[in-house]
Design a protein around this motif. Structure first.
Motif, PDB file in Angstrom:
ATOM      1  N   GLU A   1       0.818  -1.221   0.000  1.00  0.00           N
ATOM      2  CA  GLU A   1       0.000   0.000   0.000  1.00  0.00           C
ATOM      3  C   GLU A   1       0.847   1.264   0.000  1.00  0.00           C
ATOM      4  O   GLU A   1       0.419   2.313  -0.485  1.00  0.00           O
ATOM      5  CB  GLU A   1      -0.975   0.020   1.194  1.00  0.00           C
TER       6      GLU A   1
ATOM      7  N   GLU B   1       1.751   2.275  -3.621  1.00  0.00           N
ATOM      8  CA  GLU B   1       0.653   2.655  -4.500  1.00  0.00           C
ATOM      9  C   GLU B   1       0.794   4.100  -4.965  1.00  0.00           C
ATOM     10  O   GLU B   1       1.277   4.967  -4.224  1.00  0.00           O
ATOM     11  CB  GLU B   1      -0.681   2.494  -3.775  1.00  0.00           C
TER      12      GLU B   1
ATOM     13  N   PRO C   1      -5.086   0.615  -5.972  1.00  0.00           N
ATOM     14  CA  PRO C   1      -4.677  -0.483  -5.086  1.00  0.00           C
ATOM     15  C   PRO C   1      -3.588  -1.365  -5.690  1.00  0.00           C
ATOM     16  O   PRO C   1      -3.616  -1.692  -6.876  1.00  0.00           O
ATOM     17  CB  PRO C   1      -5.973  -1.283  -4.900  1.00  0.00           C
TER      18      PRO C   1
END
Length: 321
Positions: A55, A58, A63
């Motif tokens: 994450e 990103e 996502p």
């Protein structure tokens, strides 16, 4: 094509993030990348695992799903490639920028394939292209490399690895487990403190049990065809050797920035001059994004804390317009 709003030099994760933001805000943009999509990541070791969780890698809140909490190189390549293609980003691959010049308020960007005009330039070229050299005899021998790819290549060989950072330690462990006879030459008195926390105990234990040899407080004096000469705290030592991985870090292309007119701090850190609120350098219309902002402090900026540069830069361009 006319005059572009912005040309982004570098198609890594941060360059892609800048392209996404420019597209979202309606700017006429182009990304120029000298290699494949996310060229630096492509040249990482085949088994490389990121320190950051998925994450945190990103961009644009898209996502990133990985099999483990900390993704591997192959997953990152797939993620950034899919972002680039599915968003139909304007990116020219295998096109190297050779010169950027400015006349009045307009830039001319010359590549090995074309010439472009733009009102703004974003430089997101990272730091992985130029290794920190040892400047010793034998460094240019064919058996020496500043880049590591696949451990299989070193199976059954006497391999010396210079360095104590993540890249050096990962290479040492992988090559040892593929059958290489690994020797680490470490300038400091211990394995680097920034080594991934789940890897550091592994290398320390392998050294303690004698599976991997390590010379601390040492440096390589000379590299020969079948051996290397090491300066150690106990004097000079010569050991048999087949290959050398000099994983001593990398640096940004300072010459490229200097020719554009970007200024630097007057110390060894060589941090480029830029406004932290806009990411604009002392050359009006030239912006920096990503790890290049840290100069020689290449550990200061990485994907997870520099992905915000895209929004900052595009907002600055829009406000200026």
């Amino acid at each position: 094509m006319g005059v572009l709003d912005v040309v982004i030099i570098g198609g890594g994760p941060i360059g892609i993030a800048c392209g996404l933001e420019a597209k979202k805000k309606g700017l006429n943009y182009l990304i120029l990348e000298k290699g494949p999509i996310v060229n630096s990541l492509y040249n990482y070791p085949v088994n490389m695992q990121f320190f950051s969780s998925s994450e945190k890698l990103e961009i644009d809140e898209i996502p990133f799903i990985s099999n483990e909490a900390k993704p591997r190189r192959s997953e990152a390549l797939e993620y950034y490639r899919r972002i680039t293609t599915s968003n139909k980003l304007h990116i020219n691959l295998f096109e190297k920028v050779t010169k950027v010049s400015k006349t009045a308020n307009e830039f001319t960007i010359i590549s090995d394939k074309n010439t472009y005009k733009s009102n703004n330039v974003v430089i997101a070229t990272g730091f992985y292209d130029i290794p920190n050299t040892l400047n010793i005899l034998g460094e240019n021998l064919p058996k020496v490399s500043h880049y590591y790819n696949d451990p299989h290549f070193y199976a059954g060989q006497k391999l010396a690895i210079i360095g104590a950072s993540n890249s050096a330690i990962d290479a040492g462990l992988e090559c040892y487990r593929k059958g290489a006879e690994v020797t680490l030459i470490i300038r400091g008195e211990e394995v680097g403190q920034r080594v991934k926390y789940w890897v550091r105990p592994d290398i320390i234990n392998r050294i303690k049990e004698g599976s991997i040899k390590a010379f601390y407080n040492s440096n390589v004096k000379e590299i020969l065809e079948d051996k290397i000469v090491i300066n150690t705290k106990n004097g000079e030592k010569t050991i048999q050797n087949d290959f050398v991985l000099a994983l001593t870090g990398y640096k940004p292309n300072f010459t490229f920035l200097e020719k554009i007119g970007v200024e630097f701090s007057n110390d060894d850190k060589r941090i480029p001059t830029y406004n932290e609120e806009t990411m604009e350098t002392n050359v009006k219309g030239v912006y920096l994004a990503g790890v290049i902002c840290g100069g020689m402090e290449t550990h200061k900026w990485f994907i997870e804390n520099s992905r915000i540069h895209a929004k900052i830069i595009v907002e600055a361009i829009l406000n200026k317009n």
